[in-house]
Design an enzyme around this catalytic site. Structure first.
Site, PDB file in Angstrom:
ATOM      1  N   LYS A 161      22.619   1.124 -27.416  1.00 51.17           N
ATOM      2  CA  LYS A 161      22.221   1.471 -28.786  1.00 51.17           C
ATOM      3  C   LYS A 161      20.990   2.363 -28.689  1.00 51.17           C
ATOM      4  O   LYS A 161      19.846   1.882 -28.749  1.00 51.17           O
ATOM      5  CB  LYS A 161      21.914   0.209 -29.611  1.00 51.17           C
ATOM      6  CG  LYS A 161      21.491   0.517 -31.056  1.00 51.17           C
ATOM      7  CD  LYS A 161      21.548  -0.735 -31.947  1.00 51.17           C
ATOM      8  CE  LYS A 161      20.862  -0.480 -33.292  1.00 51.17           C
ATOM      9  NZ  LYS A 161      21.141  -1.521 -34.303  1.00 51.17           N
TER      10      LYS A 161
ATOM     11  N   ASP B 119      20.622  -7.773 -39.192  1.00 58.40           N
ATOM     12  CA  ASP B 119      19.802  -8.776 -38.522  1.00 58.40           C
ATOM     13  C   ASP B 119      18.329  -8.707 -38.899  1.00 58.40           C
ATOM     14  O   ASP B 119      17.467  -9.069 -38.101  1.00 58.40           O
ATOM     15  CB  ASP B 119      19.946  -8.611 -37.006  1.00 58.40           C
ATOM     16  CG  ASP B 119      19.514  -7.237 -36.517  1.00 58.40           C
ATOM     17  OD1 ASP B 119      18.827  -7.161 -35.479  1.00 58.40           O
ATOM     18  OD2 ASP B 119      19.875  -6.238 -37.173  1.00 58.40           O
TER      19      ASP B 119
ATOM     20  N   TYR C  65       9.697  -3.818 -37.527  1.00 57.61           N
ATOM     21  CA  TYR C  65      10.823  -4.646 -37.989  1.00 57.61           C
ATOM     22  C   TYR C  65      10.315  -6.028 -38.377  1.00 57.61           C
ATOM     23  O   TYR C  65       9.506  -6.598 -37.664  1.00 57.61           O
ATOM     24  CB  TYR C  65      11.846  -4.804 -36.858  1.00 57.61           C
ATOM     25  CG  TYR C  65      12.813  -3.655 -36.795  1.00 57.61           C
ATOM     26  CD1 TYR C  65      12.353  -2.365 -36.541  1.00 57.61           C
ATOM     27  CD2 TYR C  65      14.156  -3.835 -37.003  1.00 57.61           C
ATOM     28  CE1 TYR C  65      13.231  -1.313 -36.489  1.00 57.61           C
ATOM     29  CE2 TYR C  65      15.047  -2.770 -36.950  1.00 57.61           C
ATOM     30  CZ  TYR C  65      14.577  -1.517 -36.696  1.00 57.61           C
ATOM     31  OH  TYR C  65      15.444  -0.463 -36.630  1.00 57.61           O
TER      32      TYR C  65
ATOM     33  N   LYS D 137      21.681  -8.623 -29.377  1.00 55.93           N
ATOM     34  CA  LYS D 137      20.932  -7.392 -29.477  1.00 55.93           C
ATOM     35  C   LYS D 137      19.455  -7.676 -29.187  1.00 55.93           C
ATOM     36  O   LYS D 137      18.920  -8.725 -29.547  1.00 55.93           O
ATOM     37  CB  LYS D 137      21.148  -6.815 -30.890  1.00 55.93           C
ATOM     38  CG  LYS D 137      20.161  -5.731 -31.326  1.00 55.93           C
ATOM     39  CD  LYS D 137      19.102  -6.335 -32.214  1.00 55.93           C
ATOM     40  CE  LYS D 137      18.063  -5.331 -32.674  1.00 55.93           C
ATOM     41  NZ  LYS D 137      18.307  -4.885 -34.044  1.00 55.93           N
TER      42      LYS D 137
ATOM     43  N   GLU E  77      19.166  -1.707 -26.249  1.00 56.72           N
ATOM     44  CA  GLU E  77      18.580  -0.811 -27.237  1.00 56.72           C
ATOM     45  C   GLU E  77      17.176  -0.353 -26.850  1.00 56.72           C
ATOM     46  O   GLU E  77      16.181  -1.018 -27.169  1.00 56.72           O
ATOM     47  CB  GLU E  77      18.523  -1.501 -28.611  1.00 56.72           C
ATOM     48  CG  GLU E  77      17.921  -0.624 -29.706  1.00 56.72           C
ATOM     49  CD  GLU E  77      17.916  -1.292 -31.086  1.00 56.72           C
ATOM     50  OE1 GLU E  77      18.470  -2.398 -31.222  1.00 56.72           O
ATOM     51  OE2 GLU E  77      17.341  -0.701 -32.027  1.00 56.72           O
TER      52      GLU E  77
ATOM     53  N   SER F 268      25.594   1.750 -35.184  1.00 58.61           N
ATOM     54  CA  SER F 268      25.088   0.390 -35.380  1.00 58.61           C
ATOM     55  C   SER F 268      23.948   0.574 -36.365  1.00 58.61           C
ATOM     56  O   SER F 268      22.774   0.706 -35.991  1.00 58.61           O
ATOM     57  CB  SER F 268      24.588  -0.224 -34.074  1.00 58.61           C
ATOM     58  OG  SER F 268      23.999  -1.486 -34.348  1.00 58.61           O
TER      59      SER F 268
ATOM     60  N   GLU G  17      14.820   1.951 -28.115  1.00 59.50           N
ATOM     61  CA  GLU G  17      14.576   2.909 -29.188  1.00 59.50           C
ATOM     62  C   GLU G  17      13.322   3.720 -28.930  1.00 59.50           C
ATOM     63  O   GLU G  17      12.232   3.171 -28.733  1.00 59.50           O
ATOM     64  CB  GLU G  17      14.431   2.212 -30.553  1.00 59.50           C
ATOM     65  CG  GLU G  17      14.019   3.204 -31.649  1.00 59.50           C
ATOM     66  CD  GLU G  17      14.098   2.669 -33.075  1.00 59.50           C
ATOM     67  OE1 GLU G  17      14.385   1.474 -33.242  1.00 59.50           O
ATOM     68  OE2 GLU G  17      13.865   3.462 -34.011  1.00 59.50           O
TER      69      GLU G  17
END
Lengths: 357, 392
Positions: free
Chosen positions: A225, A30, A357, A142, A183, A295, A185
């Site tokens: 995740k 993605d 990202y 997500k 998620e 993932s 992170e």
């Protein structure tokens, strides 16, 4: 209402359980247009739509790879793309027993008054977008929240804000038929040790599940995740078994058994590291009432990209490399990986400081 | 979170960290301005807490709760025509605690303070009697319920003042786990205030207990009173446990060193329909799976007014397939009712009374293993023990 019980409840539970099938995992494909551009730049490929399409086709049509995957996370553009011969990607996946997923967040912005901490955007109009994605064939979503470790980070504000954002996103997804991957992170950047990572991870996950519970999210229809529990990127490395023990313990302390699957992010680990750590976790003897799977984005695609170089004549070879990594990670979810897939290329660290990202 | 005092999960793998075993490892000094510092005192009890919790949560065993306050014990004695004197209370507890073979099905006994210091008429300390049977002695440490100001007629549990020194004293006298019972009322809301207070009080008590070597049993009893359906109980239970675990996390509780004592998820006592053991099991397990991290070693249900047989059947239904935690019992009335009736305060009935304790203990032991059958149970054991507005 105790937890979401609307029209999609049974489907959410079934899909989440399917994604968490042992022996399978998720390919995170993605990357936004900007981010994929960075990947392409590293192999001198022009960042145009057809190249982006070609890369994804390479991955999704790799013979024998889809059996190792239960889901693929897509960027919006990709959800509507087709193979060169005109077959929609979602159909390719469907036939291969893979559920299409969709990234729905709109990136991070800084929280005023903090030391560079962020919150994730994307709640506005999320319901309508999810409904649209469901119609296009997506069955899970997500949303990436980001936290960092520092002397005074993560702050209570950052934890609260990101946990709440994840919970709002999650219930909106469920209302529209998409299994939310949660998620939070915690970046690996820093010189902290593994204890500190564990402490922060426990705090963050406890806050996340509190928020999910307060927002009536149906836990059986979600996936987690998380980052693995490791030392910071500037800190001394530890063995895979240590990472496995710390990570499983952190999850035992925070993740209710109702959650069917925990699909780790690779966060800058090399392809081989990410596989070895996952394998160690599945060999670890202890209470693990959820599936422990992957993932992975970079940790599944890096060598494949290098092999491809954007050239048609390299597609076959690149697909072999991709198949190798997919199979390796599938074996890792069963604790059966023997190591060594992909050679030295697979051991290259993929960590980029303060990765955006 | 209590991560610097690392828990030995697996003896073999704990060799890994720089070749030092967990207990030798000092608190990490990587970050000079560490936000959280972990009291080194608690670090010294972690291994013991984990072992104690594991011992209590052993297969086929559960807890016998005999921690009735003097006033409450008086009610029990009165029901068989006995005066509420220390002699009678001692005699009754002696009957229970000297039951031969009790340790086969009972892993822990919760006592009231008076009992912790008592001995048999032969001079053997009760604590020693328990030790001989591999039963862990426990102690009720709360100071009872009071009206909660600003709430909707609800209660809160007191006992934090001086708890640390009391706990240390109890540890010295042989106690290794503690119990603190707070309550939540469905008909009264419950209000957000009452839930918050219940959860926070439990978390504070748990922290002080672990600090002083006692495994805290975490008990937010959702009272049976009310005419609400089982779905409402589920809602409230999920709310309460979400709050409890969040505050346990905030208080850096080592989850591997606690036990839970929840109420089962059932309809209110005055609800028109009774629920079968299978329905109760389904709702209760769903609640547990949604709220209890696997690190918690044991879940010891309270009986809260159910009949002896009901309590056993429900527990049995919950153990028909493997659970990520030991699912067992911590019963008072549901283990003692038949015993009192058999004893009637007469020395010549002691043996028979002890036998009936073993019968109930064995039944619940089988239920913990998922192998109980209600065939052959007598009618008395099936009688409900719900008392409206019950106060301990």
């Amino acid at each position: 209402m105790t937890a979401y019980r609307g029209k999609y409840a049974d489907e959410l539970i079934a899909n989440a359980a399917y994604i968490a099938t042992p022996g399978k995992g998720i390919l995170a494909a993605d990357e936004s247009t900007g981010t994929i551009g960075k990947r392409f730049a590293s192999i001198n490929v022009e960042n145009v739509e057809d190249n982006r399409r070609a890369l994804r086709e390479l991955l999704f049509t790799t013979p024998g790879a889809l059996q190792y995957l239960s889901g693929v996370i897509l960027f919006e553009e990709t959800l509507y793309q087709k193979t060169a011969s005109g077959k929609p990607f979602v159909d390719v996946m469907k036939e291969g027993g893979v559920l299409p997923g969709i990234k729905v967040d709109k990136g991070t912005v800084e929280l005023a008054g903090t030391n560079g901490e962020t919150t994730t955007q994307g709640l506005d109009g999320l319901g309508a977008r999810c409904a649209k994605y469901y119609e296009a064939g997506a069955r899970f979503a997500k949303w990436r929240a980001v936290l960092k470790i520092g002397p005074t980070e993560p702050s209570p504000l950052a934890i609260l804000e990101n946990a709440n954002g994840l919970a709002r996103y999650a219930i909106i997804c469920q209302e529209n038929g998409l299994v939310p991957i949660v998620e939070p992170e915690i970046l690996v950047d820093g010189s902290h040790d593994i204890d500190r990572c564990a402490e922060v991870s426990e705090r963050v996950l406890a806050a996340c599940y509190k928020a999910l519970n307060d927002h009536h999210v149906l836990l059986e229809g979600t996936l987690l995740k998380p980052n693995m529990v490791t030392p910071g990127s500037d800190s001394k490395k530890v063995a895979n078994d240590v990472i496995a023990e710390y990570t499983v313990r952190t999850l035992q302390r925070t993740v209710p058994p109702a959650v069917p699957g925990i699909m780790f992010l690779s966060g800058g680990q090399s392809e081989e590291e990410a596989t070895l750590n996952l394998n160690a976790m599945n060999k670890f003897q202890g209470k693990k009432p959820w599936t422990l799977s992957f993932s992975y984005g970079r940790a599944l695609q890096q060598s494949t990209l290098k092999t491809w170089q954007g050239k048609e004549e390299n597609v076959s070879k690149a697909q072999e490399v991709f198949l190798g990594r997919a199979k390796a990670n599938s074996e890792a979810t069963l604790g059966k990986y023997q190591g060594g897939a992909g050679g030295s290329d697979a051991s290259e660290s993929l960590h980029v400081k303060d990765y955006k990202y | 979170m209590a991560t610097s005092s690392l828990v030995k999960l697996n003896a073999a793998s704990s060799q890994w960290i720089g070749q030092h075993s967990f207990s030798q490892r000092s608190v990490s000094s990587s970050s000079p301005t560490r936000r959280v510092s972990f009291p080194l005192v608690r670090a010294s009890y972690v291994d013991e807490l984990v072992n104690t919790a594991k011992t209590i949560a052993s297969p086929g065993r559960g807890i016998l709760a005999i921690d009735e306050s003097n006033a409450t014990c008086g009610k029990r004695l009165a029901s068989i025509g006995l005066d509420n004197t220390e002699v009678n209370r001692q005699a009754y507890r002696q009957l229970l605690l000297t039951t031969p073979g009790l340790g086969e099905c009972i892993s822990g006994v919760i006592m009231f303070e008076e009992t912790l210091y008592q001995s048999t008429t032969d001079g053997k300390k009760f604590v020693e009697c328990l030790r001989d049977e591999n039963i862990v002695p426990g102690i009720k440490v709360d100071k009872g319920l009071s009206p909660l100001p600003g709430s909707n007629n609800e209660s809160w549990c007191q006992g934090l003042d001086g708890l640390a020194s009391r706990s240390a004293e109890y540890y010295k006298h042989g106690a290794r786990f503690a119990k603190w019972r707070t309550v939540v009322s469905v008909p009264c809301g419950p209000s957000a205030l009452a839930v918050k207070e219940a959860a926070w009080g439990l978390a504070r008590y748990a922290a002080v207990s672990q600090e002083n070597g006692l495994v805290p049993i975490v008990e937010p009893e959702i009272l049976l009173d009310g005419d609400h359906p089982i779905e409402r109980t589920l809602e409230v239970a999920q709310r309460v446990w979400a709050e409890v675990f969040y505050y346990l996390a905030e208080n850096n509780i080592v989850l591997e060193g606690i036990l839970l004592k929840p109420s089962m998820v059932t309809p209110g006592a005055e609800h028109k329909e009774k629920a079968s053991p299978e329905i109760i099991a389904k709702h209760t397990l769903q609640m547990l799976k949604r709220r209890v991290p696997p690190a918690v070693p044991g879940i010891m249900f309270l009986s809260g007014g159910q009949s002896e047989v009901e309590a056993t059947l429900n527990l049995n239904a919950m153990n028909q397939s493997p659970n990520p935690w030991h699912v067992s019992f911590s019963y008072a009335r549901a283990l003692q009712n038949s015993v009192l009736k058999a004893w009637q305060g007469r020395p010549e009935n002691i043996e028979a009374a002890q036998k009936s304790l073993l019968v109930r203990a064995k039944a619940n032991s089988l239920a913990q293993l998922g192998r109980y059958s209600a065939q052959g149970e007598n009618e008395d054991a099936k009688k409900g023990m719900f008392v409206k507005g019950y106060t301990y």
